[in-house]
Design an enzyme around this catalytic site. Structure first.
Site, PDB file in Angstrom:
ATOM      1  N   LYS A 179       0.596  -1.333  -0.106  1.00 42.21           N
ATOM      2  CA  LYS A 179      -0.053  -0.006   0.225  1.00 42.21           C
ATOM      3  C   LYS A 179       0.785   1.377   0.067  1.00 42.21           C
ATOM      4  CE  LYS A 179      -4.398  -1.984   1.734  1.00 42.21           C
ATOM      5  NZ  LYS A 179      -5.211  -1.912   2.896  1.00 42.21           N
ATOM      6  N   ARG A 207      -3.004  -9.736   5.567  1.00 40.53           N
ATOM      7  CA  ARG A 207      -3.675 -10.055   4.131  1.00 40.53           C
ATOM      8  C   ARG A 207      -2.309  -9.347   3.221  1.00 40.53           C
ATOM      9  NH1 ARG A 207      -5.911  -6.711   0.446  1.00 40.53           N
ATOM     10  NH2 ARG A 207      -7.478  -7.702  -1.133  1.00 40.53           N
TER      11      ARG A 207
HETATM   12  C1  YH5 Z   1      -7.423  -4.666   3.745  1.00 43.11           C
HETATM   13  O1  YH5 Z   1      -6.725  -4.046   4.336  1.00 43.11           O
HETATM   14  N1  YH5 Z   1      -7.446  -3.895   1.245  1.00 43.11           N
HETATM   15  S1  YH5 Z   1      -8.239  -3.937  -1.223  1.00 43.11           S
HETATM   16  C2  YH5 Z   1      -3.672  -0.208  -2.671  1.00 43.11           C
HETATM   17  C3  YH5 Z   1      -2.457  -0.669  -2.995  1.00 43.11           C
HETATM   18  C4  YH5 Z   1      -2.176  -1.979  -2.747  1.00 43.11           C
HETATM   19  C5  YH5 Z   1      -3.010  -2.536  -2.434  1.00 43.11           C
HETATM   20  C6  YH5 Z   1      -1.625   1.227  -3.867  1.00 43.11           C
HETATM   21  N2  YH5 Z   1      -9.058  -5.301   0.828  1.00 43.11           N
HETATM   22  C7  YH5 Z   1      -7.943  -4.566   2.571  1.00 43.11           C
HETATM   23  O2  YH5 Z   1      -5.067  -4.269  -1.108  1.00 43.11           O
HETATM   24  N3  YH5 Z   1      -9.772  -6.166   2.995  1.00 43.11           N
HETATM   25  C8  YH5 Z   1      -8.169  -4.395   0.366  1.00 43.11           C
HETATM   26  O3  YH5 Z   1      -1.416   0.181  -3.414  1.00 43.11           O
HETATM   27  C9  YH5 Z   1      -8.896  -5.472   2.187  1.00 43.11           C
HETATM   28  N4  YH5 Z   1      -8.097  -5.298   4.786  1.00 43.11           N
HETATM   29  C10 YH5 Z   1      -9.451  -6.096   4.290  1.00 43.11           C
HETATM   30  N5  YH5 Z   1      -9.811  -6.774   5.256  1.00 43.11           N
HETATM   31  C11 YH5 Z   1      -6.655  -2.620  -1.226  1.00 43.11           C
HETATM   32  C12 YH5 Z   1      -5.372  -3.158  -1.495  1.00 43.11           C
HETATM   33  C13 YH5 Z   1      -4.319  -2.213  -2.026  1.00 43.11           C
HETATM   34  C14 YH5 Z   1      -4.809  -1.054  -2.202  1.00 43.11           C
END
Ligand code: YH5
Length: 283
Positions: free
Chosen positions: A223, A257
């Site tokens: 992230k 996760r």
């Molecule tokens: C979470 O924290 N996150 S989707 C932006 C990124 C990289 C990855 C800018 N679903 C979570 O993974 N479910 C997502 O780079 C989730 N907890 C739970 N329970 C977002 C994501 C991501 C966003």
């Protein structure tokens, strides 16, 4: 025996920190480039994550990244249901469905999903009833605002306290709707309506999320908070993501996760080994 989560025909042992592997079936996600739309490719990737030590695979068809376009129910069903059917037949570990839509929860659990992961914490109309009927564990995540606008001006007086208060509220809404408390997990929602400082404060204070006595899930993998600390927007986020997972686990997170399963599972094995000697298990 420590904490065990009942996931239908699966049992998730959360007595030590475990990895949830991310499987995106979205064409618009930037980390995975939409390469998992094809079920055969998704299955291969999921089997690899299982072999690398994932305890559960999280399948999502709605991108919730800042600025992502909303997906219709039919589109989301088309993306995730074939993948969930294939995976729940082939994997030894449970599959969770990352969705906010009640129709997708019902269809996903019908297709074999053993957990619901909802970034909106069952706030969409019909979601509480759907989750109750599905009778699988549910992860309740905190988000301030909506994906389209949540990063515009996130504001808190005390981010940890406010996230915790929101989650307590959702726990009581779930219980009022007939969802047993022992079926819930909690997630502070890193990156969902939070500045870099808010995210760091949440990680620093993560121990407080164990106060309700429910398992804690944390998702920081790749992230922008990782890139934000490193001061390079694009590029390598693996080491930073692994460090964040280790810090979360050492502050009591049960489930991490992540996209990069093997390196995270290795790092968490060290956290576990240290925790076990510290408990006096082998003294
Ligand atoms: C979470 O924290 N996150 S989707 C932006 C990124 C990289 C990855 C800018 N679903 C979570 O993974 N479910 C997502 O780079 C989730 N907890 C739970 N329970 C977002 C994501 C991501 C966003």
């Amino acid at each position: 025996m420590g904490l065990q989560l009942d996931c239908g025909r699966h049992r998730l042992d959360l007595s030590y920190p475990r990895v949830m592997g991310v499987l995106n079936v979205t064409p618009d996600s930037f980390s995975d480039g939409g390469e998992y739309l094809e079920p055969t490719v998704a299955i291969r990737r999921a089997l690899q994550m299982q072999a690398e030590g994932a305890a559960i695979i999280d399948v999502g068809g709605e991108s919730t990244r800042p600025g992502a376009t909303p997906v219709s129910v039919d589109e989301e069903l088309e993306r995730v249901i074939p993948v969930i059917e294939a995976l729940s037949a082939r994997l030894d570990v449970p599959v969770s469905i990352d969705t906010s839509k009640p129709e997708v929860m019902r269809a996903g659990v019908g297709a074999g999903a053993a957990m619901i992961n909802d970034v909106r914490a069952l706030r969409l109309p019909g979601a509480l009833d759907a989750a109750r009927d599905c009778a699988v564990p549910v992860c309740l995540m905190h988000m301030q605002g909506e994906p389209g606008s949540m990063q515009q001006a996130p504001a808190y007086a005390d981010v940890v306290t406010e996230v915790l208060e929101f989650l307590y509220q959702r726990i009581s809404e779930c219980e009022a709707a007939g969802i047993p408390r022992d079926r819930l997990l909690l997630d502070p929602g890193f990156g969902f309506g939070k500045t870099l400082t808010h995210n760091l404060l949440l990680l620093a204070g993560l121990e407080r999320l164990s106060e309700p006595g429910l398992p804690v899930l944390a998702g920081m993998s790749r992230k922008s908070m990782i890139a934000g600390v490193l001061g390079r927007e694009d590029g390598e986020r693996l080491s930073g993501s692994v460090a964040a997972a280790v810090l979360a686990a050492s502050r009591g997170a049960h489930l991490l996760r992540v996209h990069d399963v093997q390196p995270t599972a290795d790092a968490l094995a060290i956290v576990r080994a240290v925790a076990e000697v510290a408990w006096g298990k082998y003294a």
